[in-house]
Design a protein around this motif. Structure first.
Motif, PDB file in Angstrom:
ATOM      1  N   VAL A  32       0.803  -1.262   0.094  1.00  0.00           N
ATOM      2  CA  VAL A  32       0.037   0.036   0.094  1.00  0.00           C
ATOM      3  C   VAL A  32       0.929   1.119   0.056  1.00  0.00           C
ATOM      4  N   ILE A  33       1.835   1.301   0.776  1.00  0.00           N
ATOM      5  CA  ILE A  33       2.968   2.350   0.926  1.00  0.00           C
ATOM      6  C   ILE A  33       3.422   2.479  -0.569  1.00  0.00           C
ATOM      7  N   GLU A  34       3.800   1.300  -1.241  1.00  0.00           N
ATOM      8  CA  GLU A  34       4.618   1.682  -2.451  1.00  0.00           C
ATOM      9  C   GLU A  34       3.416   2.171  -3.618  1.00  0.00           C
ATOM     10  N   ILE A  35       2.162   1.799  -3.635  1.00  0.00           N
ATOM     11  CA  ILE A  35       1.070   2.353  -4.286  1.00  0.00           C
ATOM     12  C   ILE A  35       1.014   3.930  -4.165  1.00  0.00           C
ATOM     13  N   ILE A  36       0.971   4.260  -2.725  1.00  0.00           N
ATOM     14  CA  ILE A  36       0.929   5.535  -2.806  1.00  0.00           C
ATOM     15  C   ILE A  36       1.951   6.535  -3.237  1.00  0.00           C
ATOM     16  N   ARG A  37       3.433   5.689  -2.891  1.00  0.00           N
ATOM     17  CA  ARG A  37       4.407   6.531  -3.439  1.00  0.00           C
ATOM     18  C   ARG A  37       4.346   6.828  -5.090  1.00  0.00           C
ATOM     19  N   LEU A  38       3.892   5.586  -5.668  1.00  0.00           N
ATOM     20  CA  LEU A  38       3.875   5.739  -7.151  1.00  0.00           C
ATOM     21  C   LEU A  38       2.907   6.981  -7.480  1.00  0.00           C
ATOM     22  N   ASN A  39       1.578   7.092  -6.935  1.00  0.00           N
ATOM     23  CA  ASN A  39       0.755   7.930  -7.304  1.00  0.00           C
ATOM     24  C   ASN A  39       1.220   9.434  -6.933  1.00  0.00           C
ATOM     25  N   GLU A  40       1.967   9.651  -5.885  1.00  0.00           N
ATOM     26  CA  GLU A  40       2.494  10.858  -5.374  1.00  0.00           C
ATOM     27  C   GLU A  40       3.636  11.212  -6.355  1.00  0.00           C
ATOM     28  N   GLU A  41       4.177  10.294  -6.839  1.00  0.00           N
ATOM     29  CA  GLU A  41       5.382  10.672  -7.889  1.00  0.00           C
ATOM     30  C   GLU A  41       4.662  11.033  -9.177  1.00  0.00           C
ATOM     31  N   GLN A  42       3.532  10.282  -9.789  1.00  0.00           N
ATOM     32  CA  GLN A  42       2.853  10.690 -10.717  1.00  0.00           C
ATOM     33  C   GLN A  42       2.216  12.066 -10.533  1.00  0.00           C
ATOM     34  N   GLU A  43       1.650  12.506  -9.628  1.00  0.00           N
ATOM     35  CA  GLU A  43       1.206  13.983  -9.338  1.00  0.00           C
ATOM     36  C   GLU A  43       2.276  14.969  -9.417  1.00  0.00           C
ATOM     37  N   ALA A  44       3.317  14.496  -8.835  1.00  0.00           N
ATOM     38  CA  ALA A  44       4.523  15.402  -8.717  1.00  0.00           C
ATOM     39  C   ALA A  44       5.053  15.712 -10.319  1.00  0.00           C
ATOM     40  N   LYS A  45       4.981  14.706 -10.923  1.00  0.00           N
ATOM     41  CA  LYS A  45       5.412  14.791 -12.457  1.00  0.00           C
ATOM     42  C   LYS A  45       4.328  16.103 -13.167  1.00  0.00           C
ATOM     43  N   GLN A  46       3.174  15.526 -12.884  1.00  0.00           N
ATOM     44  CA  GLN A  46       2.290  16.326 -13.624  1.00  0.00           C
ATOM     45  C   GLN A  46       2.282  17.691 -13.306  1.00  0.00           C
ATOM     46  N   GLU A  47       2.473  18.106 -11.955  1.00  0.00           N
ATOM     47  CA  GLU A  47       2.609  19.343 -11.366  1.00  0.00           C
ATOM     48  C   GLU A  47       3.672  20.131 -12.227  1.00  0.00           C
ATOM     49  N   VAL A  48       4.937  19.331 -12.318  1.00  0.00           N
ATOM     50  CA  VAL A  48       6.048  19.981 -12.795  1.00  0.00           C
ATOM     51  C   VAL A  48       5.791  20.436 -14.258  1.00  0.00           C
ATOM     52  N   GLN A  49       5.318  19.375 -14.996  1.00  0.00           N
ATOM     53  CA  GLN A  49       4.948  19.464 -16.280  1.00  0.00           C
ATOM     54  C   GLN A  49       3.552  20.258 -16.846  1.00  0.00           C
ATOM     55  N   GLY A  50       2.981  20.730 -15.758  1.00  0.00           N
ATOM     56  CA  GLY A  50       1.817  21.321 -16.190  1.00  0.00           C
ATOM     57  C   GLY A  50       0.763  20.799 -16.874  1.00  0.00           C
ATOM     58  N   VAL A  51       0.835  19.332 -16.493  1.00  0.00           N
ATOM     59  CA  VAL A  51      -0.303  18.554 -17.213  1.00  0.00           C
ATOM     60  C   VAL A  51      -1.472  18.561 -16.244  1.00  0.00           C
ATOM     61  N   GLU A  52      -2.835  18.561 -16.866  1.00  0.00           N
ATOM     62  CA  GLU A  52      -3.922  18.376 -16.247  1.00  0.00           C
ATOM     63  C   GLU A  52      -4.251  17.020 -15.793  1.00  0.00           C
ATOM     64  N   MET A  53      -4.833  16.667 -14.890  1.00  0.00           N
ATOM     65  CA  MET A  53      -5.430  15.569 -14.651  1.00  0.00           C
ATOM     66  C   MET A  53      -6.281  14.875 -15.871  1.00  0.00           C
ATOM     67  N   GLN A  54      -6.051  13.604 -16.248  1.00  0.00           N
ATOM     68  CA  GLN A  54      -7.092  13.158 -17.134  1.00  0.00           C
ATOM     69  C   GLN A  54      -8.289  13.286 -16.912  1.00  0.00           C
ATOM     70  N   LYS A  55      -9.160  13.818 -17.782  1.00  0.00           N
ATOM     71  CA  LYS A  55     -10.655  13.980 -17.324  1.00  0.00           C
ATOM     72  C   LYS A  55     -11.411  12.475 -17.806  1.00  0.00           C
ATOM     73  N   HIS A  56     -11.929  12.161 -17.015  1.00  0.00           N
ATOM     74  CA  HIS A  56     -12.662  10.717 -17.258  1.00  0.00           C
ATOM     75  C   HIS A  56     -14.132  10.979 -17.338  1.00  0.00           C
TER      76      HIS A  56
END
Length: 317
Positions: free
Chosen positions: A169-193
């Protein structure tokens, strides 16, 4: 010209065996042609982790399609529409699966910090993840170890699985946090579902708060929508009203209690959120076409009927 029929999304409920932390679907039973006998996306009440052992095909994650091959891992939150479709030209695919409730694990890890738990649950349910084993050796190792513990069931395996799940569970949380950080740096919006993922926050809220009184207005607020828009979208996606869905979840939880406890019908009704036993009985009859008492006497005769409802909600495999 008639109105185009809306695709149905299947809601599949899975049950974790009593006194265990995961439901493991392992072995040769899961060598099959995936997706070709299904016509709809589906979603679960639990997190699904899949490992492709053999075969190729595609994994549809909401509106995204990803090709799969051996040694790939999928991490799909509850309430996230998906379907696996194997490449029949290359023969059947072989997947193995784990189903578990990350909210249970997080609550055990941080028992005195409800707000922190909610934030972690939000992160872990943020997106589906799909990766090769070599992209995250730690995660792949943890998943394999849990599967082998469940396959072998040696002494103290449940304690071992619990510890491994904490790390997973901690590893999955880390992965999600890393994805969020990358999107913030790149200025990418969250995919709209679309569809179910727009009301996923409401489904999560029902799963966590079913034992309390829930107003539709509260569910709309969780999804940042007006109540009118929320009701319209919910019924379009689920083919039932929000109130019916709340009661559906309550009946599923009631079945768990009826199987695992000796509580009276009055106590069961109260524990799952019904204000009166008569309301509990009426809804139980509505979804299972039998009384709670008759179901308790011989539940295996009725389990396959559980949640066989207009949204094509049903028991898992």
């Amino acid at each position: 010209m008639g109105k185009k029929k809306k695709d149905t999304i299947e809601l599949r409920f899975y049950e974790i065996p009593q006194n265990e932390y995961v439901l493991a679907l392992l072995g040769e039973n899961w060598i099959r042609d995936y997706g070709h006998d299904e016509v709809h996306l589906h979603f679960h009440n639990l997190m699904e982790i899949g490992v492709c052992r053999n075969g190729t095909g595609k994994l549809i994650l909401d509106e995204e399609q990803r090709p799969y091959q051996p040694a790939m891992v999928s991490i799909i939150p509850n309430n996230y529409p998906h379907v696996t479709i194997s490449n029949t030209k290359e023969g059947p695919s072989y997947w193995e699966y784990l189903f578990f409730d990350p909210a249970q694990i997080i609550a055990e890890m941080y028992p005195k910090n409800e707000l922190f738990c909610r934030e972690l649950i939000r992160k872990i349910n943020r997106r589906a993840l799909f990766l090769h084993e070599w992209e995250n050796h730690n995660l792949a190792f943890l998943v394999r170890q849990i599967m082998e513990e469940m396959r072998g069931r040696r002494s103290h395996y449940t304690d071992s699985v619990r510890g491994l799940l904490y790390s997973l569970v901690i590893e999955i949380i880390r992965l999600n946090e890393e994805q969020e950080a990358k999107q913030e740096v790149q200025g990418v919006e969250m995919q709209k579902h679309s569809g179910v993922t727009q009301i996923a926050a409401a489904l999560d809220y029902v799963r966590m708060e079913y034992m309390h009184m829930i107003r539709v207005e509260e569910l709309a607020q969780e999804c940042h929508m007006s109540e009118t828009h929320f009701r319209r979208l919910f019924e379009s996606c689920m083919n039932m009203s929000p109130v019916d869905y709340i009661n559906l979840v309550r009946i599923q939880k009631a079945c768990d209690l009826l199987k695992k406890t000796t509580d009276s019908m009055d106590i069961v009704a109260q524990k799952v959120g019904f204000t009166t036993t008569s309301t509990f009985n009426r809804n139980f009859k509505k979804f299972l076409n039998t009384s709670p008492y008759q179901w308790k006497i011989n539940p295996e005769n009725y389990e396959t009927k559980l949640l066989n409802y207009n949204i094509s909600a049903r028991k898992g495999w």
